[in-house]
Design an enzyme around this catalytic site. Sequence first.
Site, mmCIF file in Angstrom:
data_model
loop_
_atom_site.group_PDB
_atom_site.id
_atom_site.type_symbol
_atom_site.label_atom_id
_atom_site.label_comp_id
_atom_site.label_asym_id
_atom_site.label_seq_id
_atom_site.Cartn_x
_atom_site.Cartn_y
_atom_site.Cartn_z
ATOM 1 N N ASP A 36 37.087 38.375 45.382
ATOM 2 C CA ASP A 36 36.272 37.781 43.802
ATOM 3 C C ASP A 36 35.663 36.726 44.311
ATOM 4 O O ASP A 36 36.264 35.819 45.425
ATOM 5 C CB ASP A 36 37.580 37.734 43.338
ATOM 6 C CG ASP A 36 36.492 37.670 41.648
ATOM 7 O OD1 ASP A 36 36.220 36.657 41.585
ATOM 8 O OD2 ASP A 36 37.627 39.425 41.153
ATOM 9 N N TYR A 150 22.788 43.150 32.033
ATOM 10 C CA TYR A 150 23.662 44.953 32.039
ATOM 11 C C TYR A 150 23.240 46.256 32.028
ATOM 12 O O TYR A 150 23.723 46.625 33.027
ATOM 13 C CB TYR A 150 24.825 43.837 31.417
ATOM 14 C CG TYR A 150 26.921 44.602 30.575
ATOM 15 C CD1 TYR A 150 27.501 44.176 32.258
ATOM 16 C CD2 TYR A 150 26.980 45.760 29.823
ATOM 17 C CE1 TYR A 150 28.673 44.603 31.869
ATOM 18 C CE2 TYR A 150 28.456 45.721 30.507
ATOM 19 C CZ TYR A 150 29.036 45.658 31.266
ATOM 20 O OH TYR A 150 30.489 45.890 31.560
HETATM 21 P P1 NAD Z 1 36.283 40.158 34.335
HETATM 22 O O1 NAD Z 1 35.293 39.209 33.561
HETATM 23 O O2 NAD Z 1 37.249 39.727 33.895
HETATM 24 O O3 NAD Z 1 36.623 40.681 35.290
HETATM 25 C C1 NAD Z 1 34.842 40.805 36.226
HETATM 26 C C2 NAD Z 1 35.398 40.446 37.865
HETATM 27 O O4 NAD Z 1 34.084 40.649 39.157
HETATM 28 C C3 NAD Z 1 35.822 38.935 37.097
HETATM 29 O O5 NAD Z 1 36.543 38.161 38.066
HETATM 30 C C4 NAD Z 1 34.478 37.879 38.294
HETATM 31 O O6 NAD Z 1 34.843 36.142 38.584
HETATM 32 C C5 NAD Z 1 34.264 38.870 39.287
HETATM 33 N N1 NAD Z 1 32.818 39.430 39.808
HETATM 34 C C6 NAD Z 1 31.571 39.298 39.273
HETATM 35 N N2 NAD Z 1 30.545 38.981 39.853
HETATM 36 C C7 NAD Z 1 31.190 39.010 40.907
HETATM 37 C C8 NAD Z 1 30.667 39.283 42.565
HETATM 38 N N3 NAD Z 1 28.770 38.863 42.806
HETATM 39 N N4 NAD Z 1 30.934 38.976 43.390
HETATM 40 C C9 NAD Z 1 32.939 39.217 42.947
HETATM 41 N N5 NAD Z 1 33.710 38.778 42.785
HETATM 42 C C10 NAD Z 1 32.642 38.987 41.113
HETATM 43 O O7 NAD Z 1 35.738 41.467 32.986
HETATM 44 P P2 NAD Z 1 36.574 42.825 33.197
HETATM 45 O O8 NAD Z 1 36.384 43.368 31.423
HETATM 46 O O9 NAD Z 1 38.065 43.071 33.408
HETATM 47 O O10 NAD Z 1 35.702 43.821 33.294
HETATM 48 C C11 NAD Z 1 35.753 44.732 34.871
HETATM 49 C C12 NAD Z 1 35.165 46.061 35.549
HETATM 50 O O11 NAD Z 1 34.797 46.670 34.213
HETATM 51 C C13 NAD Z 1 33.413 44.668 35.010
HETATM 52 O O12 NAD Z 1 32.438 45.777 36.313
HETATM 53 C C14 NAD Z 1 32.904 45.756 33.194
HETATM 54 O O13 NAD Z 1 31.215 46.127 34.020
HETATM 55 C C15 NAD Z 1 33.752 47.090 33.738
HETATM 56 N N6 NAD Z 1 34.036 46.968 32.073
HETATM 57 C C16 NAD Z 1 34.794 47.119 31.548
HETATM 58 C C17 NAD Z 1 34.998 47.196 30.231
HETATM 59 C C18 NAD Z 1 35.825 46.327 29.305
HETATM 60 O O14 NAD Z 1 35.890 46.857 27.845
HETATM 61 N N7 NAD Z 1 36.781 45.104 30.010
HETATM 62 C C19 NAD Z 1 33.739 47.893 29.805
HETATM 63 C C20 NAD Z 1 32.988 48.481 30.087
HETATM 64 C C21 NAD Z 1 33.233 48.634 31.519
#
Ligand code: NAD
Length: 316
Positions: A36, A150
Site C-alpha cells: 500500500d 474511476y
Molecule cells: P480505501 O480507500 O479504504 O482503500 C484503498 C487502499 O488502496 C488504500 O489503503 C490506499 O492507500 C491504497 N492505494 C491506492 N492507490 C494505491 C497505489 N497506487 N499503490 C498502493 N496502494 C494504493 O477503499 P476501500 O473501500 O477499501 O476499497 C478497496 C477496493 O475495493 C478498491 O479497489 C475499490 O475500488 C473497491 N471497491 C470498494 C467498494 C466499497 O464500497 N468499499 C465498492 C466498490 C469497489
Amino acid sequence: MPKRKKIIVITGGAGFLGSHLCDRFVEEGLKVLCVDNLITGNLRNIKHLSKEKAFEFIKHDVSKELHIKGPVNYVLHFASPASPVDYLKHPIPTLKVGSLGAHNTLGLAKLKKARYLIASTSEVYGDPEVHPQKETYWGHVNPVGPRGCYDEAKRFAEAITMAYHRYHKIDTRILRIFNTYGPRMRIQDGRVVPNFIYQALHNKSLTVYGNGRQTRSFCYYSDLVDGIFRLLHSKIHSPVNVGNPDEFTILEFAKLVIKASGSKSKIVYKPLPTDDPRQRKPDITLAKKYLKWKPKVKLQQGLQETIHWFKENLID
Ligand code: NAD
Ligand code: UDP
C-alpha cells in the site's frame, strides 16, 4: 518438515476492505504481504497485525513495477481510491492504479503462476438503465465525466484481467463490489455512510445530495469478505456481483442513521454531484448459485455496529 504457508499479496491492504482481508487471510493461516502507498489508507488499520510473523507491510505504489521475492500463490488487487471524493481529488493516480496497477499485479501473478483477483465495482454499470444490475449488463458510463477516472479505470482493469486470462492463461477472478461499509472506513472519506454517521454523531444536519430519491444497496464488510473468499476459491472467471440487494433511497438511509444513532440532526439538501447514479442494486443470482453466498447482515444491524465503532474511534 512443516508445510510452507501459502503466500497472498493484497494491494490496498491498509485500506478499509484490504485491512479486513489481511485479517481474514492471516486467520486462514496464509502469509500476507500487504502492499500500500497509503494514499487513502492508514497504518492504523493494520497496526494490530504488525507483530504477526505471517504479516508483512510493504510501502509501495503499485502503479510502479512491483517485485516480490520468492513464491506467491495469490494476488488480490484492491489498491485504488474508492470514495468519489477521493478519486475526484486524485483522478490521475486513480486511473493509473486501475490500469498500470492492474498491469503490474497481473504481471506478478503471471511470473509467480499465482491466482489473481481484481476488485472491480458496481461503477462499471455507471448510471444504470437496467435494474437490478446483472453481470451481463454492459453499463452506461460517461467516460469524460468526473467519475470517468474511476469507472473507466475499473473497466480497463476488467478488460486487461480477461486478456491475461485468455492470452496468458492466468487463473483470474473479477469481483464487482457494490457499496460496502463498516469499521475502518475513514470518517471523513466523503462516502455516504461515514458522512451521515459523522454528521449524526455531531448533531450536524445530514447532507442529502439531490432530492434523496437515488438508491443504493449497502453490504456489511463481513459479508463482503466472505463473498471474496468464496469467489477466490471458486472456478468462475467471468465477473461476479457481490453486494446486498436490500435497496434504500438515500433519504430513507439518512433517516435510518439519525434513528440508529439517537441523534437530533435534521436533513439539509445539497446539489447532486454530476453523473451520480440514480439507482443501484445488485442481482446476486450468480453469487448465490455458484458461490453459495448471500449477505447475512441486515442494514440496521451493520449500522449499529458501525456507529458503535465510529463512536469509539472518532478521529477527525
Ligand atoms: P480505501 O480507500 O479504504 O482503500 C484503498 C487502499 O488502496 C488504500 O489503503 C490506499 O492507500 C491504497 N492505494 C491506492 N492507490 C494505491 C497505489 N497506487 N499503490 C498502493 N496502494 C494504493 O477503499 P476501500 O473501500 O477499501 O476499497 C478497496 C477496493 O475495493 C478498491 O479497489 C475499490 O475500488 C473497491 N471497491 C470498494 C467498494 C466499497 O464500497 N468499499 C465498492 C466498490 C469497489
Ligand atoms: N450522498 C449524499 N450525501 C453525502 C454523501 C453522499 O446524499 O453526504 C449520496 C451520493 O450523492 C450518492 C449516494 O449518497 O447518491 C452514495 O454516495 P457514496 O459517495 O457513498 O458512493 P457512490 O455510491 O456514489 O459511489
